[in-house]
Motif scaffolding. Sequence first.
Motif, PDB file in Angstrom:
ATOM      1  N   ILE A 106       0.844  -1.193   0.000  1.00 55.69           N
ATOM      2  CA  ILE A 106       0.000   0.000   0.000  1.00 55.69           C
ATOM      3  C   ILE A 106       0.879   1.241   0.000  1.00 55.69           C
ATOM      4  N   LEU A 107       0.708   2.116  -1.003  1.00 55.79           N
ATOM      5  CA  LEU A 107       1.409   3.387  -1.056  1.00 55.79           C
ATOM      6  C   LEU A 107       0.468   4.506  -0.607  1.00 55.79           C
ATOM      7  N   LEU A 108       0.958   5.357   0.286  1.00 54.96           N
ATOM      8  CA  LEU A 108       0.156   6.432   0.867  1.00 54.96           C
ATOM      9  C   LEU A 108       0.823   7.779   0.571  1.00 54.96           C
ATOM     10  N   PRO A 109       0.659   8.322  -0.640  1.00 54.48           N
ATOM     11  CA  PRO A 109       1.270   9.611  -0.954  1.00 54.48           C
ATOM     12  C   PRO A 109       0.505  10.756  -0.293  1.00 54.48           C
ATOM     13  N   VAL A 110       1.255  11.709   0.265  1.00 55.53           N
ATOM     14  CA  VAL A 110       0.661  12.816   1.013  1.00 55.53           C
ATOM     15  C   VAL A 110       0.850  14.110   0.233  1.00 55.53           C
ATOM     16  N   GLY A 111      -0.245  14.765  -0.109  1.00 52.68           N
ATOM     17  CA  GLY A 111      -0.175  16.033  -0.814  1.00 52.68           C
ATOM     18  C   GLY A 111      -0.108  15.862  -2.317  1.00 52.68           C
ATOM     19  N   GLU A 112      -0.264  16.985  -3.019  1.00 58.75           N
ATOM     20  CA  GLU A 112      -0.396  16.948  -4.476  1.00 58.75           C
ATOM     21  C   GLU A 112       0.873  16.481  -5.171  1.00 58.75           C
ATOM     22  N   ARG A 113       2.038  16.997  -4.763  1.00 58.73           N
ATOM     23  CA  ARG A 113       3.282  16.647  -5.443  1.00 58.73           C
ATOM     24  C   ARG A 113       3.575  15.144  -5.327  1.00 58.73           C
ATOM     25  N   ALA A 114       3.512  14.591  -4.126  1.00 56.95           N
ATOM     26  CA  ALA A 114       3.798  13.174  -3.946  1.00 56.95           C
ATOM     27  C   ALA A 114       2.765  12.310  -4.662  1.00 56.95           C
ATOM     28  N   ASP A 118      -8.029  13.259 -12.497  1.00 53.41           N
ATOM     29  CA  ASP A 118      -7.839  14.667 -12.168  1.00 53.41           C
ATOM     30  C   ASP A 118      -7.181  14.768 -10.797  1.00 53.41           C
ATOM     31  N   LEU A 119      -6.165  15.608 -10.677  1.00 50.79           N
ATOM     32  CA  LEU A 119      -5.420  15.714  -9.426  1.00 50.79           C
ATOM     33  C   LEU A 119      -6.152  16.669  -8.483  1.00 50.79           C
ATOM     34  N   GLU A 120      -7.354  16.285  -8.108  1.00 52.50           N
ATOM     35  CA  GLU A 120      -8.168  17.047  -7.159  1.00 52.50           C
ATOM     36  C   GLU A 120      -8.086  16.323  -5.820  1.00 52.50           C
ATOM     37  N   MET A 121      -7.223  16.814  -4.947  1.00 55.96           N
ATOM     38  CA  MET A 121      -6.936  16.080  -3.719  1.00 55.96           C
ATOM     39  C   MET A 121      -8.147  15.896  -2.805  1.00 55.96           C
ATOM     40  N   PRO A 122      -9.066  16.855  -2.680  1.00 56.88           N
ATOM     41  CA  PRO A 122     -10.241  16.576  -1.845  1.00 56.88           C
ATOM     42  C   PRO A 122     -11.039  15.380  -2.350  1.00 56.88           C
ATOM     43  N   ALA A 123     -11.108  15.207  -3.666  1.00 60.06           N
ATOM     44  CA  ALA A 123     -11.853  14.079  -4.229  1.00 60.06           C
ATOM     45  C   ALA A 123     -11.066  12.774  -4.136  1.00 60.06           C
ATOM     46  N   LEU A 124      -9.731  12.852  -4.255  1.00 66.11           N
ATOM     47  CA  LEU A 124      -8.905  11.651  -4.210  1.00 66.11           C
ATOM     48  C   LEU A 124      -8.629  11.171  -2.793  1.00 66.11           C
ATOM     49  N   VAL A 153      -3.399   4.901  -1.942  1.00 64.82           N
ATOM     50  CA  VAL A 153      -4.415   5.646  -1.193  1.00 64.82           C
ATOM     51  C   VAL A 153      -3.904   7.078  -1.019  1.00 64.82           C
ATOM     52  N   PRO A 154      -4.299   8.002  -1.890  1.00 69.93           N
ATOM     53  CA  PRO A 154      -3.839   9.383  -1.766  1.00 69.93           C
ATOM     54  C   PRO A 154      -4.359  10.042  -0.485  1.00 69.93           C
ATOM     55  N   ILE A 155      -3.532  10.936   0.060  1.00 69.85           N
ATOM     56  CA  ILE A 155      -3.893  11.663   1.278  1.00 69.85           C
ATOM     57  C   ILE A 155      -3.777  13.158   1.012  1.00 69.85           C
ATOM     58  N   ARG A 156      -4.830  13.879   1.236  1.00 75.56           N
ATOM     59  CA  ARG A 156      -4.791  15.334   1.082  1.00 75.56           C
ATOM     60  C   ARG A 156      -3.823  15.934   2.103  1.00 75.56           C
ATOM     61  N   GLU A 157      -3.177  17.041   1.740  1.00 78.22           N
ATOM     62  CA  GLU A 157      -2.276  17.724   2.664  1.00 78.22           C
ATOM     63  C   GLU A 157      -2.973  17.909   4.016  1.00 78.22           C
TER      64      GLU A 157
END
Length: 210
Positions: free
Chosen positions: A128-136, A152-158, A171-175
């Motif tokens: 499991i990869l957990l990138p934090v914030g838009e850049r990561a 789309d790189l919309e972090m609230p939606a992702l 699993v993307p994580i918003r800042e």
Amino acid sequence: MKNVTERTSNPFGLRPPFDLTGPNERTAVFGYGDANADFHLIGDHPGVHGGRTTGVPFTETESGAALQSVLRETGFVDGPADRPDLENLYCSYVHMCCLPDGEAPTDRSYDDLERFFDAELRAINAHILLPVGERATDRVLETYTTQRGRIDLEMPALHATEIRGRGFLIVPIREPSEWIDTERDALAARLEAILGRDYRQTKGVATTVG
């Protein structure tokens, strides 16, 4: 095959390719945690997510404190906040090198460090990869999935969703400094749901679907 090193910080002995800080300042914030982990938390750089004093990713910052709160609740983190004990979790940055105060990494320096980040990620070989914030998140989706062009790189939606990658579940994580109350709870619930199922099948499934 999983790595068996017992080193918690920089377990693979990476050496950053450049040093832009002063003689008494930290050169880089290396990867830290359980080198046999199934979960890999990925941040941007020390100036954003912390560690310039402690040498530990996701410490000394509001974002780090918010993430640690969730990770403690879900059983990944114990011990002191500035040098926590991590179980089944490894933390690292896309851009490990520190920079002088007020400076941000350039696109070229991100590119220069890409091979180090990729080598460490593949050595950890987490499920499991957990990138934090838009850049990561952008870097992980671009490099480890075939779906970046469709997302789309919309972090609230992702935030706290699941995306199948090439051999990984992402699993993307918003800042965390931008979270609203429900986003903290959503991340905790997502991690608990993944832990509650046979997530170790992820790599085979992701390779087929991603």
